[in-house]
Scaffold this motif. Structure first.
Motif, PDB file in Angstrom:
ATOM      1  N   LEU A 248       6.431  11.303 -30.667  1.00  0.00           N
ATOM      2  CA  LEU A 248       7.791  10.873 -30.961  1.00  0.00           C
ATOM      3  C   LEU A 248       7.747   9.420 -31.404  1.00  0.00           C
ATOM      4  CD1 LEU A 248       8.103  13.409 -29.176  1.00  0.00           C
ATOM      5  CD2 LEU A 248      10.107  12.329 -28.149  1.00  0.00           C
ATOM      6  N   LYS A 249       8.045   9.195 -32.678  1.00  0.00           N
ATOM      7  CA  LYS A 249       7.875   7.865 -33.265  1.00  0.00           C
ATOM      8  C   LYS A 249       9.210   7.114 -33.319  1.00  0.00           C
ATOM      9  CE  LYS A 249       5.286   5.734 -37.039  1.00  0.00           C
ATOM     10  NZ  LYS A 249       4.403   6.049 -38.192  1.00  0.00           N
ATOM     11  N   LEU A 250       9.168   5.874 -32.852  1.00  0.00           N
ATOM     12  CA  LEU A 250      10.322   4.997 -32.893  1.00  0.00           C
ATOM     13  C   LEU A 250      10.150   4.011 -34.039  1.00  0.00           C
ATOM     14  CD1 LEU A 250      10.433   4.194 -29.059  1.00  0.00           C
ATOM     15  CD2 LEU A 250      11.552   6.095 -30.260  1.00  0.00           C
ATOM     16  N   GLU A 251      11.136   3.912 -34.908  1.00  0.00           N
ATOM     17  CA  GLU A 251      11.076   2.959 -36.021  1.00  0.00           C
ATOM     18  C   GLU A 251      11.415   1.570 -35.516  1.00  0.00           C
ATOM     19  OE1 GLU A 251      12.680   0.365 -39.075  1.00  0.00           O
ATOM     20  OE2 GLU A 251      13.860   1.284 -37.471  1.00  0.00           O
ATOM     21  N   GLY A 252      10.882   0.522 -36.191  1.00  0.00           N
ATOM     22  CA  GLY A 252      11.354  -0.812 -35.835  1.00  0.00           C
ATOM     23  C   GLY A 252      10.322  -1.916 -35.774  1.00  0.00           C
ATOM     24  N   ARG A 253       9.375  -1.964 -36.703  1.00  0.00           N
ATOM     25  CA  ARG A 253       8.389  -3.046 -36.657  1.00  0.00           C
ATOM     26  C   ARG A 253       8.978  -4.412 -37.008  1.00  0.00           C
ATOM     27  NH1 ARG A 253       3.444  -2.581 -39.941  1.00  0.00           N
ATOM     28  NH2 ARG A 253       4.219  -0.760 -41.054  1.00  0.00           N
ATOM     29  N   VAL A 254      10.165  -4.452 -37.595  1.00  0.00           N
ATOM     30  CA  VAL A 254      10.792  -5.748 -37.851  1.00  0.00           C
ATOM     31  C   VAL A 254      11.884  -6.052 -36.829  1.00  0.00           C
ATOM     32  CG1 VAL A 254      10.300  -5.659 -40.318  1.00  0.00           C
ATOM     33  CG2 VAL A 254      12.475  -4.782 -39.485  1.00  0.00           C
ATOM     34  N   LYS A 255      12.011  -5.210 -35.813  1.00  0.00           N
ATOM     35  CA  LYS A 255      13.029  -5.422 -34.785  1.00  0.00           C
ATOM     36  C   LYS A 255      12.493  -6.339 -33.678  1.00  0.00           C
ATOM     37  CE  LYS A 255      15.843  -2.474 -36.800  1.00  0.00           C
ATOM     38  NZ  LYS A 255      16.053  -1.126 -36.271  1.00  0.00           N
ATOM     39  N   THR A 256      13.394  -6.738 -32.778  1.00  0.00           N
ATOM     40  CA  THR A 256      13.080  -7.714 -31.742  1.00  0.00           C
ATOM     41  C   THR A 256      12.413  -7.081 -30.518  1.00  0.00           C
ATOM     42  OG1 THR A 256      15.219  -7.401 -30.670  1.00  0.00           O
ATOM     43  CG2 THR A 256      15.093  -9.065 -32.437  1.00  0.00           C
ATOM     44  N   GLU A 257      11.915  -7.951 -29.627  1.00  0.00           N
ATOM     45  CA  GLU A 257      11.390  -7.468 -28.353  1.00  0.00           C
ATOM     46  C   GLU A 257      12.464  -6.724 -27.565  1.00  0.00           C
ATOM     47  OE1 GLU A 257      10.737 -10.457 -29.519  1.00  0.00           O
ATOM     48  OE2 GLU A 257       8.612 -10.957 -29.210  1.00  0.00           O
ATOM     49  N   TYR A 258      13.709  -7.206 -27.656  1.00  0.00           N
ATOM     50  CA  TYR A 258      14.811  -6.554 -26.953  1.00  0.00           C
ATOM     51  C   TYR A 258      15.011  -5.127 -27.439  1.00  0.00           C
ATOM     52  CZ  TYR A 258      19.672  -5.535 -25.652  1.00  0.00           C
ATOM     53  OH  TYR A 258      20.808  -4.939 -25.173  1.00  0.00           O
ATOM     54  N   TYR A 259      15.002  -4.939 -28.743  1.00  0.00           N
ATOM     55  CA  TYR A 259      15.121  -3.599 -29.315  1.00  0.00           C
ATOM     56  C   TYR A 259      13.985  -2.711 -28.822  1.00  0.00           C
ATOM     57  CZ  TYR A 259      14.845   0.091 -32.873  1.00  0.00           C
ATOM     58  OH  TYR A 259      14.757   1.306 -33.521  1.00  0.00           O
ATOM     59  N   VAL A 260      12.757  -3.197 -28.932  1.00  0.00           N
ATOM     60  CA  VAL A 260      11.590  -2.410 -28.518  1.00  0.00           C
ATOM     61  C   VAL A 260      11.690  -2.039 -27.045  1.00  0.00           C
ATOM     62  CG1 VAL A 260       9.089  -2.446 -28.201  1.00  0.00           C
ATOM     63  CG2 VAL A 260      10.087  -3.350 -30.308  1.00  0.00           C
ATOM     64  N   ALA A 261      12.012  -3.019 -26.210  1.00  0.00           N
ATOM     65  CA  ALA A 261      12.100  -2.778 -24.767  1.00  0.00           C
ATOM     66  C   ALA A 261      13.140  -1.714 -24.438  1.00  0.00           C
ATOM     67  CB  ALA A 261      12.442  -4.086 -24.045  1.00  0.00           C
ATOM     68  N   THR A 262      14.315  -1.842 -25.017  1.00  0.00           N
ATOM     69  CA  THR A 262      15.416  -0.939 -24.690  1.00  0.00           C
ATOM     70  C   THR A 262      15.146   0.482 -25.170  1.00  0.00           C
ATOM     71  OG1 THR A 262      16.971  -2.789 -24.845  1.00  0.00           O
ATOM     72  CG2 THR A 262      17.900  -0.569 -24.918  1.00  0.00           C
ATOM     73  N   VAL A 263      14.705   0.624 -26.417  1.00  0.00           N
ATOM     74  CA  VAL A 263      14.509   1.956 -26.980  1.00  0.00           C
ATOM     75  C   VAL A 263      13.335   2.665 -26.300  1.00  0.00           C
ATOM     76  CG1 VAL A 263      14.025   3.248 -29.084  1.00  0.00           C
ATOM     77  CG2 VAL A 263      15.543   1.276 -29.176  1.00  0.00           C
ATOM     78  N   VAL A 264      12.248   1.955 -26.070  1.00  0.00           N
ATOM     79  CA  VAL A 264      11.112   2.563 -25.366  1.00  0.00           C
ATOM     80  C   VAL A 264      11.524   2.972 -23.954  1.00  0.00           C
ATOM     81  CG1 VAL A 264       8.831   2.134 -24.388  1.00  0.00           C
ATOM     82  CG2 VAL A 264       9.342   1.393 -26.720  1.00  0.00           C
ATOM     83  N   LYS A 265      12.219   2.102 -23.257  1.00  0.00           N
ATOM     84  CA  LYS A 265      12.657   2.383 -21.882  1.00  0.00           C
ATOM     85  C   LYS A 265      13.486   3.658 -21.807  1.00  0.00           C
ATOM     86  CE  LYS A 265      15.960   0.367 -18.586  1.00  0.00           C
ATOM     87  NZ  LYS A 265      15.267   0.387 -17.302  1.00  0.00           N
ATOM     88  N   VAL A 266      14.444   3.811 -22.726  1.00  0.00           N
ATOM     89  CA  VAL A 266      15.347   4.964 -22.701  1.00  0.00           C
ATOM     90  C   VAL A 266      14.600   6.260 -23.010  1.00  0.00           C
ATOM     91  CG1 VAL A 266      17.284   6.044 -23.892  1.00  0.00           C
ATOM     92  CG2 VAL A 266      17.435   3.656 -23.190  1.00  0.00           C
TER      93      VAL A 266
END
Length: 408
Positions: A248-266
């Motif tokens: 399951l791939k999450l897009e967002g290599r130009v997104k912030t640490e906050y984005y990465v943390a929240t989306v991965v966590k959920v």
């Protein structure tokens, strides 16, 4: 059923660390060249070595994107880069071009090959063709439905994995293959330098009426006719698992640490809960609520449930919805005083209502009472970037946890 991999974006070393801390099984990153996200900070040779050390130490996987569509001049330096990656020995190379695949087999034959979504992978014969050329994984085109993916999974070899995007920005062009940016901004999207002209505001001009700008939609501001909403499949974890998707791939290599943390966590929590007991599994409403607290263009299910209709587009604005700012990152915990050690990211004040974002913990609200500087002196505000702070919130949080504040 085998639990699918949760694959997170890593646009920088800090985002890679965040993704791992919040529960990703694997991360994908790009070097300073040959990657489809030039807007990301990306990884120097030293950063890639450090990333490999970190992923090995944490028993996580690292995939490197070499997925541009190269012109002739790009090929000159590619052998040296692939040779460097061969020494690094990541867990996969993400490739979209046949020539790059051929060179990878020559200069980095020890690294598994993953075929990028850019290669327009929409049927089982294509999947099998890539497998015959040595690929161990193929990333679905985003134009596929659950039913199509399920049908493909039944026709391909058992040792060929299916990866699919389940969250993040969507491209208006077929599998991301686009010439609009090159034509309008001189920036080649197929080499990772997209200017995102699909997000711009457009009117129509009829050939016989030059200078007369016609709104496509009944709105005096015009309309964002190419502007897709973001993909979000958090409410469809059972369907994802049962379709045969392995990663399951999450897009967002130009997104912030906050984005990465929240989306991965959920997504981590949702996947784990499903596999605890598929029979009683239900989507938790808080998951979509949390995903709405990171920047987004509103959400859609893309093509997963069939061909999307007009509701998949945002016709009003190309701006992101941004309701929260990260004000601090947790760097440690003082067991003697019970205080979190923080590093400031955005200005905030003593007494502000704040929220936590921590790995494998529910978020909770608190007031920033008793805010101190790094020396333990009470202060009224934290105005300085990367300022060291101390704050007792009545609970310990692990390093890389985030503190956020709702925008007023």
């Amino acid at each position: 059923m085998k639990k699918p991999e949760l694959l997170a974006p890593a646009g920088s070393l800090e985002r890679l660390k965040t993704a791992i801390a919040f529960g990703a099984d694997a991360v994908y990153a790009g070097g300073e060249a040959f990657s489809m996200r030039t807007a990301a900070k990306n990884f120097s040779a030293d950063d890639l070595k450090r990333a490999r050390e970190l992923t090995l130490a944490k028993d996580k996987k690292l995939y490197i994107a070499v997925n541009i569509i190269p012109h002739e001049g790009d090929l000159k330096e590619l052998p040296d880069y692939l040779t460097e990656l061969a020494d690094l020995a990541p867990d996969g190379l993400i490739i979209s071009d046949l020539g790059v695949l051929s060179m990878a087999k020559q200069y980095a034959s020890n690294i598994p090959i993953h075929i990028s979504t850019q290669a327009n992978n929409v049927n089982s014969e294509t999947f099998k063709m890539w497998h015959g050329l040595g690929a161990s994984r193929v990333v679905c085109a985003r134009e596929l439905s659950f039913e199509e993916i399920k049908a493909i999974s039944k026709e391909i070899p058992d040792d060929l994995e299916i990866e699919a995007f389940v969250h993040g920005a969507m491209c208006i062009s077929y599998s991301g293959r686009c010439l609009l940016s090159s034509y309008m901004a001189g920036r080649d999207s197929n080499q990772g330098n997209c200017a995102h002209p699909c997000r711009w505001n457009y009117h129509l001009v009829e050939e016989q009426r030059p200078g007369e700008y016609l709104p496509v939609y009944e709105n005096e501001r015009g309309t964002f006719i190419f502007n897709s909403k973001d993909l979000c499949m958090i409410e469809y974890i059972p369907e994802i698992v049962n379709s045969g998707i392995n990663s399951l791939k999450l897009e967002g290599r130009v997104k912030t640490e906050y984005y990465v943390a929240t989306v991965v966590k959920v997504y981590r929590e949702a996947i784990d809960r499903y596999f605890e007991n598929p029979e009683t599994y239900q989507t938790d409403p808080k998951w979509l609520c949390e995903l709405s607290k990171v920047s987004n263009r509103h959400y859609t299910t893309g093509f997963y449930l069939g061909k999307p209709d007009e509701s998949a587009q945002n016709y009003e604005t190309s701006a992101y919805v941004r309701n929260y700012d990260v004000v601090a990152v947790v760097t440690g915990y003082d067991k003697t005083t019970g205080e979190l050690l923080l590093e400031q990211r955005n200005r905030f004040f003593a007494g502000d209502e704040l929220e936590t974002v921590a790995p494998f913990m529910d978020s909770f609200s608190f007031r920033a009472e008793g805010l101190k500087d790094v020396d333990g002196n009470l202060i009224e505000s934290a105005p300085h970037a990367q300022q060291g702070l101390r704050l007792n919130i009545g609970k310990e949080l692990p390093p890389l946890s985030l503190i956020r504040k709702k925008r007023s």
